[in-house]
Design an enzyme around this catalytic site. Sequence first.
Site, mmCIF file in Angstrom:
data_model
loop_
_atom_site.group_PDB
_atom_site.id
_atom_site.type_symbol
_atom_site.label_atom_id
_atom_site.label_comp_id
_atom_site.label_asym_id
_atom_site.label_seq_id
_atom_site.Cartn_x
_atom_site.Cartn_y
_atom_site.Cartn_z
ATOM 1 N N GLU A 287 0.757 -1.025 0.064
ATOM 2 C CA GLU A 287 0.110 -0.133 -0.232
ATOM 3 C C GLU A 287 0.887 1.007 0.085
ATOM 4 O O GLU A 287 1.840 1.347 0.912
ATOM 5 C CB GLU A 287 -0.952 -0.150 1.307
ATOM 6 C CG GLU A 287 -1.815 1.154 1.310
ATOM 7 C CD GLU A 287 -2.262 1.233 2.878
ATOM 8 O OE1 GLU A 287 -3.333 2.121 2.869
ATOM 9 O OE2 GLU A 287 -2.145 0.409 3.739
ATOM 10 N N LYS A 351 -9.733 2.466 -2.925
ATOM 11 C CA LYS A 351 -10.242 2.095 -1.832
ATOM 12 C C LYS A 351 -11.705 2.397 -1.387
ATOM 13 O O LYS A 351 -11.873 3.846 -1.506
ATOM 14 C CB LYS A 351 -9.350 2.394 -0.507
ATOM 15 C CG LYS A 351 -9.507 1.908 0.924
ATOM 16 C CD LYS A 351 -8.678 2.185 1.937
ATOM 17 C CE LYS A 351 -8.874 1.371 3.260
ATOM 18 N NZ LYS A 351 -7.762 1.998 4.106
ATOM 19 N N CYS A 405 -5.294 -2.403 2.467
ATOM 20 C CA CYS A 405 -5.515 -2.406 4.277
ATOM 21 C C CYS A 405 -6.427 -2.974 4.851
ATOM 22 O O CYS A 405 -6.731 -4.163 4.384
ATOM 23 C CB CYS A 405 -5.150 -0.772 4.545
ATOM 24 S SG CYS A 405 -4.530 -0.417 6.129
#
Length: 531
Positions: A287, A351, A405
């Site tokens: 990430e 995301k 994440c």
Amino acid sequence: MARLAGRVMLLSGFPRALLAFFAGLLAVLAQPPFGIFAFAFVAFPILVWLLDGATGSPDGGFIRRLWPAAVVGWWFGFGYFLGGLWWLGNALLVEADEFAWALPLAVVGLPAFLALFYALATLIARLFWSDGVGRIAALALGFGLAEWLRSFLFTGFPWNAIGYAAMPMPLMMQSASVINLATVNMLAVFVFAAPALIATGRGSRIGLTIAVVLFAGHVGFGFYRLSQPAPASPEPPLTVRLVQPVIDQAKKLDDGERAAVFEEHLALTAVAPEKDGKRPDIVVWPETSIPFILTDNPDALARIAEVLDEDQILIAGAVRVEYAGAGLPPRYYNSIYMIDGRGQIIGAADKVHLVPFGEYLPFEDLLSSWGLSSVAASMPGGFTAAKNRSLLTLPSGRALYPLVCYEAIFPDEIDGAARRADVLLNVTNDAWFGDTPGPRQHFHQAQLRAVETGTPLVRAANSGISAIVDARGVLMVGLSYNYRGVVDTLLPGRMPTPLDDAMRSRVFWLGAIFLLLVAVFSRVGFNIRKN
């Protein structure tokens, strides 16, 4: 044991709260990095006995009668979440001069808030409390509903759900391929709490028998599923390389180190395969591994093209910017880029589920006026959440389901598109939390997503744990925490799961109704005997 249970029941005031707190701390030892599920068989019977004695005044109102049980549940939850989440404070120490003041809110405030869910669990249980197996069913029902609510209320935070304690290793993870985590939470509490019946007698035979059958079935199914042939790599086989650079978070945030950080990733990408090893087809970076806006840096894309062979693909976490027009602020996304060997961006996914207070500031207008800001977002306004999750499709046609994440901790957010994907792709940066239980807990939860979906997991983390996990949750290759390097392996295949997501949800509610009926009939019988 009956004498011990009696002493626990008779506790009151501060000793009762203290024992509930320590029982919660004990239950944390069933979670990673310890994974000793036997401690849950001690913590939950203590909770049952504490609730046996948590009786309010019969002359008081409805709330006053239930209040003592809710207090016990809150103290149990406070111990559990304080012991399991203290490491969150590490993220605030990365930029201590700006965020150290918020340390008590992260370390103490969040556990105190999450403990309210367990207070609700014991309050629900106390509504149907009796003196036999029914109270174990009531406790399982209460925790099942509380954990279900915790998975989505206030954006959701199902970290260290009780069910993970019952699934510390692949052998004990396979039930997740049949039932969802919410059902495992509920059944795990029943099994963990059942030994309390030994001390109090009534219903012990049937309660313990059910618990033994559930546990034996849980482990037995694991033996059966792991005895089946491992999912074969689909044709044509693809070799995947995970890059774990172990870059200190302070260095990643230093503008003067950005070029060096980028070059470290490139150097690991260019490492030659081990002797007789196949050159990787896909290279995965963690990430936000690209430490600048890639589309504003054509030289960076040229450097990537220099390192990659023409038919290789790089998948890397990066910040993506979207310019809204004159006079409007740009929008920033925590994204995953897919880049080919010519340095061209051929795919991107943003995301969807952002971290509150980490990647964006809830109620921004109000809280920013108080001087608050998000921790991880260095750009004005923080990150913007994507409205939809986009699959990444490789030139070969393989589809990747992206999870950035902590999105990997939400089983209910892995929608039907995952059934069309060949791989779950999780990129993360757990360097925020240092060498603490946090990265181990995070990996464990991501590992379960592979079992639930029957889809292999490819996970790249800045500081670890990076790994490739097959569809049964079995670790194929990996890099431990703080180990700098790369690892290559063939991409494994999918494995069918018995039930779809809709059916698993029905199983949870059918289980909840069954436990409710057991608890209600036991309560009615208890009242008849008492009168």
